[in-house]
Design a protein around this motif. Structure first.
Motif, PDB file in Angstrom:
ATOM      1  N   VAL A 205      -6.348  50.232 -11.173  1.00 18.60           N
ATOM      2  CA  VAL A 205      -7.616  49.576 -11.107  1.00 18.60           C
ATOM      3  C   VAL A 205      -7.801  49.011 -10.030  1.00 18.60           C
ATOM      4  O   VAL A 205      -6.939  48.187  -9.292  1.00 18.60           O
ATOM      5  N   ASP A 206      -8.875  49.308  -9.004  1.00 22.32           N
ATOM      6  CA  ASP A 206      -9.074  48.735  -7.930  1.00 22.32           C
ATOM      7  C   ASP A 206     -10.321  47.987  -7.843  1.00 22.32           C
ATOM      8  O   ASP A 206     -11.155  48.621  -8.649  1.00 22.32           O
ATOM      9  N   SER A 207     -10.537  46.912  -6.785  1.00 21.49           N
ATOM     10  CA  SER A 207     -11.576  46.152  -6.676  1.00 21.49           C
ATOM     11  C   SER A 207     -12.271  46.730  -5.342  1.00 21.49           C
ATOM     12  O   SER A 207     -11.798  47.882  -4.962  1.00 21.49           O
ATOM     13  N   LYS A 208     -13.579  46.404  -5.110  1.00 20.33           N
ATOM     14  CA  LYS A 208     -14.200  46.934  -3.929  1.00 20.33           C
ATOM     15  C   LYS A 208     -13.072  46.585  -2.767  1.00 20.33           C
ATOM     16  O   LYS A 208     -12.916  47.528  -1.951  1.00 20.33           O
ATOM     17  N   ASP A 209     -12.773  45.488  -2.531  1.00 20.46           N
ATOM     18  CA  ASP A 209     -11.925  45.132  -1.448  1.00 20.46           C
ATOM     19  C   ASP A 209     -10.599  45.979  -1.595  1.00 20.46           C
ATOM     20  O   ASP A 209      -9.997  46.460  -0.448  1.00 20.46           O
ATOM     21  N   SER A 210      -9.944  46.081  -2.685  1.00 18.03           N
ATOM     22  CA  SER A 210      -8.798  46.903  -2.588  1.00 18.03           C
ATOM     23  C   SER A 210      -8.836  48.189  -2.408  1.00 18.03           C
ATOM     24  O   SER A 210      -7.957  49.074  -1.657  1.00 18.03           O
ATOM     25  N   TRP A 211      -9.988  48.813  -3.004  1.00 19.40           N
ATOM     26  CA  TRP A 211     -10.041  50.389  -2.624  1.00 19.40           C
ATOM     27  C   TRP A 211     -10.729  50.696  -1.049  1.00 19.40           C
ATOM     28  O   TRP A 211      -9.960  51.497  -0.386  1.00 19.40           O
ATOM     29  N   ILE A 212     -11.473  49.678  -0.423  1.00 21.39           N
ATOM     30  CA  ILE A 212     -11.568  49.867   0.875  1.00 21.39           C
ATOM     31  C   ILE A 212     -10.522  49.700   1.750  1.00 21.39           C
ATOM     32  O   ILE A 212     -10.018  50.394   2.625  1.00 21.39           O
ATOM     33  N   ARG A 213      -9.512  48.700   1.340  1.00 18.33           N
ATOM     34  CA  ARG A 213      -8.209  48.469   2.178  1.00 18.33           C
ATOM     35  C   ARG A 213      -7.410  49.452   2.107  1.00 18.33           C
ATOM     36  O   ARG A 213      -6.789  50.024   3.114  1.00 18.33           O
ATOM     37  N   ALA A 214      -7.386  50.366   0.840  1.00 16.52           N
ATOM     38  CA  ALA A 214      -6.360  51.435   0.684  1.00 16.52           C
ATOM     39  C   ALA A 214      -7.157  52.600   1.500  1.00 16.52           C
ATOM     40  O   ALA A 214      -6.255  53.196   2.303  1.00 16.52           O
ATOM     41  N   ILE A 215      -8.356  53.019   1.825  1.00 18.78           N
ATOM     42  CA  ILE A 215      -8.913  53.831   2.442  1.00 18.78           C
ATOM     43  C   ILE A 215      -8.682  53.418   4.089  1.00 18.78           C
ATOM     44  O   ILE A 215      -8.274  54.412   4.807  1.00 18.78           O
ATOM     45  N   ARG A 216      -8.690  52.359   4.388  1.00 16.16           N
ATOM     46  CA  ARG A 216      -8.409  52.095   5.779  1.00 16.16           C
ATOM     47  C   ARG A 216      -7.031  52.072   6.138  1.00 16.16           C
ATOM     48  O   ARG A 216      -6.511  52.448   7.370  1.00 16.16           O
ATOM     49  N   SER A 217      -5.959  51.821   5.373  1.00 13.83           N
ATOM     50  CA  SER A 217      -4.693  51.770   5.539  1.00 13.83           C
ATOM     51  C   SER A 217      -4.161  53.166   5.051  1.00 13.83           C
ATOM     52  O   SER A 217      -2.782  53.485   4.797  1.00 13.83           O
ATOM     53  N   MET A 218      -4.767  54.296   5.219  1.00 16.44           N
ATOM     54  CA  MET A 218      -4.182  55.759   4.717  1.00 16.44           C
ATOM     55  C   MET A 218      -3.077  55.967   6.021  1.00 16.44           C
ATOM     56  O   MET A 218      -2.573  57.010   5.599  1.00 16.44           O
ATOM     57  N   GLY A 219      -3.055  55.510   6.966  1.00 15.89           N
ATOM     58  CA  GLY A 219      -2.158  56.017   8.149  1.00 15.89           C
ATOM     59  C   GLY A 219      -2.661  57.490   8.405  1.00 15.89           C
ATOM     60  O   GLY A 219      -3.762  57.865   8.736  1.00 15.89           O
ATOM     61  N   GLU A 220      -1.753  58.272   8.465  1.00 15.57           N
ATOM     62  CA  GLU A 220      -2.009  59.806   8.669  1.00 15.57           C
ATOM     63  C   GLU A 220      -2.453  60.430   7.546  1.00 15.57           C
ATOM     64  O   GLU A 220      -3.168  61.537   7.631  1.00 15.57           O
ATOM     65  N   ALA A 221      -2.357  60.114   6.576  1.00 15.31           N
ATOM     66  CA  ALA A 221      -2.889  60.529   5.238  1.00 15.31           C
ATOM     67  C   ALA A 221      -4.490  60.492   5.452  1.00 15.31           C
ATOM     68  O   ALA A 221      -4.773  59.471   5.960  1.00 15.31           O
ATOM     69  N   ARG A 222      -5.421  61.562   4.797  1.00 17.03           N
ATOM     70  CA  ARG A 222      -6.551  61.511   4.886  1.00 17.03           C
ATOM     71  C   ARG A 222      -7.292  62.219   3.751  1.00 17.03           C
ATOM     72  O   ARG A 222      -6.741  63.230   3.488  1.00 17.03           O
ATOM     73  N   PHE A 223      -8.494  61.751   3.294  1.00 14.78           N
ATOM     74  CA  PHE A 223      -9.108  62.726   2.406  1.00 14.78           C
ATOM     75  C   PHE A 223      -9.816  63.643   3.383  1.00 14.78           C
ATOM     76  O   PHE A 223     -10.554  63.394   4.729  1.00 14.78           O
ATOM     77  N   VAL A 224      -9.695  64.921   3.002  1.00 13.67           N
ATOM     78  CA  VAL A 224     -10.507  66.111   3.759  1.00 13.67           C
ATOM     79  C   VAL A 224     -11.977  66.157   3.354  1.00 13.67           C
ATOM     80  O   VAL A 224     -12.800  66.631   4.240  1.00 13.67           O
ATOM     81  N   SER A 225     -11.943  66.286   1.844  1.00 19.10           N
ATOM     82  CA  SER A 225     -13.280  66.518   1.348  1.00 19.10           C
ATOM     83  C   SER A 225     -13.317  65.820  -0.101  1.00 19.10           C
ATOM     84  O   SER A 225     -12.162  65.601  -0.816  1.00 19.10           O
ATOM     85  N   ARG A 226     -14.547  65.386  -0.596  1.00 22.06           N
ATOM     86  CA  ARG A 226     -14.764  64.959  -1.774  1.00 22.06           C
ATOM     87  C   ARG A 226     -16.028  65.461  -2.343  1.00 22.06           C
ATOM     88  O   ARG A 226     -17.158  64.794  -1.804  1.00 22.06           O
ATOM     89  N   GLU A 227     -15.955  66.425  -3.103  1.00 18.30           N
ATOM     90  CA  GLU A 227     -17.396  67.115  -3.122  1.00 18.30           C
ATOM     91  C   GLU A 227     -17.697  67.234  -4.761  1.00 18.30           C
ATOM     92  O   GLU A 227     -16.819  67.359  -5.763  1.00 18.30           O
ATOM     93  N   HIS A 228     -19.136  66.998  -5.022  1.00 20.13           N
ATOM     94  CA  HIS A 228     -19.416  66.816  -6.576  1.00 20.13           C
ATOM     95  C   HIS A 228     -20.032  67.968  -6.998  1.00 20.13           C
ATOM     96  O   HIS A 228     -20.517  68.714  -6.428  1.00 20.13           O
TER      97      HIS A 228
END
Length: 148
Positions: free
Chosen positions: A67-90
């Motif tokens: 379970v993430d909060s707004k802060d922890s989820w945004i922090r996780a996205i910021r700190s992905m390092g070399e890992a990254r999301f390539v796409s997120r499609e609905h």
């Protein structure tokens, strides 16, 4: 009596066929587009959009149980390092609109790169948006099913 009958026939002819007004359809479209925009902002790391449209009390329940909060989820996205999301499609999204609240369900296909390899997974989710100060914000995301 004939006037009333004509009035009823006229009203039925011009009433929305599915019981949903054009205004509600337009608002549902806005929420659906925002739903996609948020995930595109995760991919592009557009933190201005994320800060605006994730509510301060946002709760993100992942398929893993994390379970993430707004802060922890945004922090996780910021700190992905070399890992990254390539796409997120609905796909297959449905918006259920209730004045200041919208419930969105659908499928999200995710591609994520890590160490030069792209992993893919799909989820079904339910998201809840609230309109606060005339801005739609996501207050909850719950993954209901996940497969790789």
């Amino acid at each position: 009596m004939r006037q009333y009958l004509l009035l009823i026939i006229w009203a039925m002819a011009f009433a929305p066929k599915d019981g949903i007004s054009q205004e509600k359809k337009d608002e549902a479209r806005v929420v659906d587009e925002l739903n996609s925009t948020i995930d595109h902002a995760v991919v592009s790391k557009d933190f201005q959009i994320l800060e605006k449209h994730y509510a301060d009390d946002f709760v993100f329940t992942h398929g893993t149980g994390l379970v993430d909060s707004k802060d922890s989820w945004i922090r996780a996205i910021r700190s992905m390092g070399e890992a990254r999301f390539v796409s997120r499609e609905h796909d297959s999204t449905v918006v259920e609109l209730h004045s200041e609240v919208a419930i969105v369900s659908g499928k999200l296909s995710v591609a994520r790169e890590s160490k030069g390899e792209i992993g893919r997974y799909d989820i079904h989710y339910v998201r809840v948006f609230a309109r606060r100060n005339d801005v739609w914000q996501m207050i909850s995301h719950r993954t209901t099913k996940e497969w790789h």
